[in-house]
Write a protein that holds these residues in place. Structure first.
Motif, PDB file in Angstrom:
ATOM      1  N   GLY A   1       2.151  22.093 -10.966  1.00 17.34           N
ATOM      2  CA  GLY A   1       0.850  21.468 -11.167  1.00 17.34           C
ATOM      3  C   GLY A   1      -0.172  22.442 -11.737  1.00 17.34           C
ATOM      4  N   GLY A   2       0.303  23.425 -12.506  1.00 21.84           N
ATOM      5  CA  GLY A   2      -0.589  24.390 -13.144  1.00 21.84           C
ATOM      6  C   GLY A   2      -0.878  25.637 -12.327  1.00 21.84           C
ATOM      7  N   MET A   3      -0.359  25.714 -11.114  1.00 15.29           N
ATOM      8  CA  MET A   3      -0.626  26.896 -10.298  1.00 15.29           C
ATOM      9  C   MET A   3       0.049  28.144 -10.872  1.00 15.29           C
ATOM     10  SD  MET A   3      -0.134  27.720  -6.286  1.00 15.29           S
ATOM     11  CE  MET A   3      -1.844  27.450  -5.838  1.00 15.29           C
ATOM     12  N   PHE A   4       1.281  27.980 -11.364  1.00 13.23           N
ATOM     13  CA  PHE A   4       2.001  29.109 -11.933  1.00 13.23           C
ATOM     14  C   PHE A   4       1.885  29.052 -13.454  1.00 13.23           C
ATOM     15  CE2 PHE A   4       3.764  28.887  -7.724  1.00 13.23           C
ATOM     16  CZ  PHE A   4       3.802  30.224  -7.363  1.00 13.23           C
ATOM     17  N   LEU A   5       0.756  29.514 -13.941  1.00 15.87           N
ATOM     18  CA  LEU A   5       0.471  29.561 -15.370  1.00 15.87           C
ATOM     19  C   LEU A   5       0.651  31.021 -15.794  1.00 15.87           C
ATOM     20  CD1 LEU A   5      -0.486  28.162 -17.923  1.00 15.87           C
ATOM     21  CD2 LEU A   5      -2.832  28.470 -17.152  1.00 15.87           C
ATOM     22  N   LEU A   6       1.856  31.342 -16.268  1.00 14.23           N
ATOM     23  CA  LEU A   6       2.189  32.731 -16.577  1.00 14.23           C
ATOM     24  C   LEU A   6       1.994  33.058 -18.043  1.00 14.23           C
ATOM     25  CD1 LEU A   6       5.534  33.239 -14.633  1.00 14.23           C
ATOM     26  CD2 LEU A   6       3.201  33.522 -13.817  1.00 14.23           C
ATOM     27  N   LYS A   7       1.707  34.304 -18.277  1.00  9.38           N
ATOM     28  CA  LYS A   7       1.684  34.832 -19.638  1.00  9.38           C
ATOM     29  C   LYS A   7       3.043  35.479 -19.881  1.00  9.38           C
ATOM     30  CE  LYS A   7      -3.234  35.638 -19.560  1.00  9.38           C
ATOM     31  NZ  LYS A   7      -4.313  36.582 -19.490  1.00  9.38           N
ATOM     32  N   GLU A   8       3.389  35.603 -21.141  1.00  4.89           N
ATOM     33  CA  GLU A   8       4.668  36.229 -21.483  1.00  4.89           C
ATOM     34  C   GLU A   8       4.761  37.632 -20.912  1.00  4.89           C
ATOM     35  OE1 GLU A   8       4.997  35.917 -25.731  1.00  4.89           O
ATOM     36  OE2 GLU A   8       5.216  33.740 -25.649  1.00  4.89           O
ATOM     37  N   GLY A   9       3.637  38.335 -20.889  1.00  2.00           N
ATOM     38  CA  GLY A   9       3.605  39.700 -20.367  1.00  2.00           C
ATOM     39  C   GLY A   9       3.865  39.796 -18.878  1.00  2.00           C
ATOM     40  N   THR A  10       3.825  38.669 -18.193  1.00  2.00           N
ATOM     41  CA  THR A  10       4.161  38.630 -16.769  1.00  2.00           C
ATOM     42  C   THR A  10       5.625  38.253 -16.586  1.00  2.00           C
ATOM     43  OG1 THR A  10       1.903  37.965 -16.198  1.00  2.00           O
ATOM     44  CG2 THR A  10       3.600  37.565 -14.547  1.00  2.00           C
ATOM     45  N   LEU A  11       6.090  37.247 -17.334  1.00  2.00           N
ATOM     46  CA  LEU A  11       7.447  36.754 -17.155  1.00  2.00           C
ATOM     47  C   LEU A  11       8.507  37.720 -17.668  1.00  2.00           C
ATOM     48  CD1 LEU A  11       9.431  34.517 -16.328  1.00  2.00           C
ATOM     49  CD2 LEU A  11       9.172  33.595 -18.642  1.00  2.00           C
ATOM     50  N   TYR A  12       8.335  38.249 -18.874  1.00  2.00           N
ATOM     51  CA  TYR A  12       9.415  39.028 -19.473  1.00  2.00           C
ATOM     52  C   TYR A  12       9.781  40.289 -18.682  1.00  2.00           C
ATOM     53  CZ  TYR A  12       9.817  35.721 -23.205  1.00  2.00           C
ATOM     54  OH  TYR A  12      10.043  34.562 -23.899  1.00  2.00           O
ATOM     55  N   PRO A  13       8.846  41.025 -18.122  1.00  2.00           N
ATOM     56  CA  PRO A  13       9.267  42.160 -17.277  1.00  2.00           C
ATOM     57  C   PRO A  13      10.112  41.713 -16.079  1.00  2.00           C
ATOM     58  CG  PRO A  13       6.974  42.424 -17.902  1.00  2.00           C
ATOM     59  CD  PRO A  13       7.397  41.042 -18.346  1.00  2.00           C
ATOM     60  N   ILE A  14       9.815  40.542 -15.531  1.00  2.67           N
ATOM     61  CA  ILE A  14      10.619  40.004 -14.427  1.00  2.67           C
ATOM     62  C   ILE A  14      12.039  39.718 -14.918  1.00  2.67           C
ATOM     63  CG2 ILE A  14      10.919  38.005 -12.903  1.00  2.67           C
ATOM     64  CD1 ILE A  14       7.811  37.881 -12.758  1.00  2.67           C
ATOM     65  N   LEU A  15      12.149  39.062 -16.066  1.00  2.00           N
ATOM     66  CA  LEU A  15      13.469  38.751 -16.624  1.00  2.00           C
ATOM     67  C   LEU A  15      14.246  40.028 -16.947  1.00  2.00           C
ATOM     68  CD1 LEU A  15      12.496  35.768 -18.942  1.00  2.00           C
ATOM     69  CD2 LEU A  15      13.953  35.644 -16.900  1.00  2.00           C
TER      70      LEU A  15
END
Length: 120
Positions: free
Chosen positions: A41-55
């Motif tokens: 519902g929009g709570m987890f609005l990630l930027k690529e700079g947040t997701l890719y280091p996790i991946l």
């Protein structure tokens, strides 16, 4: 809610949520970003700079593997991530930990003010 508190709470569950989304099928980064936003519902609005280091970290830990797609026509190549068996095992451990953690937090938050705490 104050952004710093929300950010800290989100940080603790992102890996678990990404692993969960990858149980369905392999996905590319932007697809994960969209699904996290939509399903929360929009709570987890990630930027690529947040997701890719996790991946990248999960890939380094052997939880996921990646592959590049073959571009078709004018399509660009996309990097897809797929859950490994180690990732499935880790997800199950994280889910158990989350259940225990959230149950204990709920227990504290739901406790009555001034109730006996058992410590004397």
């Amino acid at each position: 809610m104050k952004p710093k508190y929300e950010q800290q709470m989100k940080k603790g569950v992102l890996e678990m949520l990404v692993l969960q989304l990858l149980t369905e099928k392999e996905k590319y980064g932007y697809q994960l970003i969209c699904e996290l936003k939509e399903k929360s519902g929009g709570m987890f609005l990630l930027k690529e700079g947040t997701l890719y280091p996790i991946l990248y970290r999960m890939e380094g830990d052997g939880l996921v593997v990646s592959r590049w797609s073959q571009p078709k026509g004018k399509e660009v190549s996309k990097k897809y991530y797929q859950l490994e068996e180690e990732g499935r095992d880790t997800l199950e451990e994280l889910k158990e930990l989350w259940q225990t953690f959230s149950g204990n937090v709920d227990s504290i938050l739901g406790s009555r003010a001034g109730a006996e705490d058992g410590c004397t």
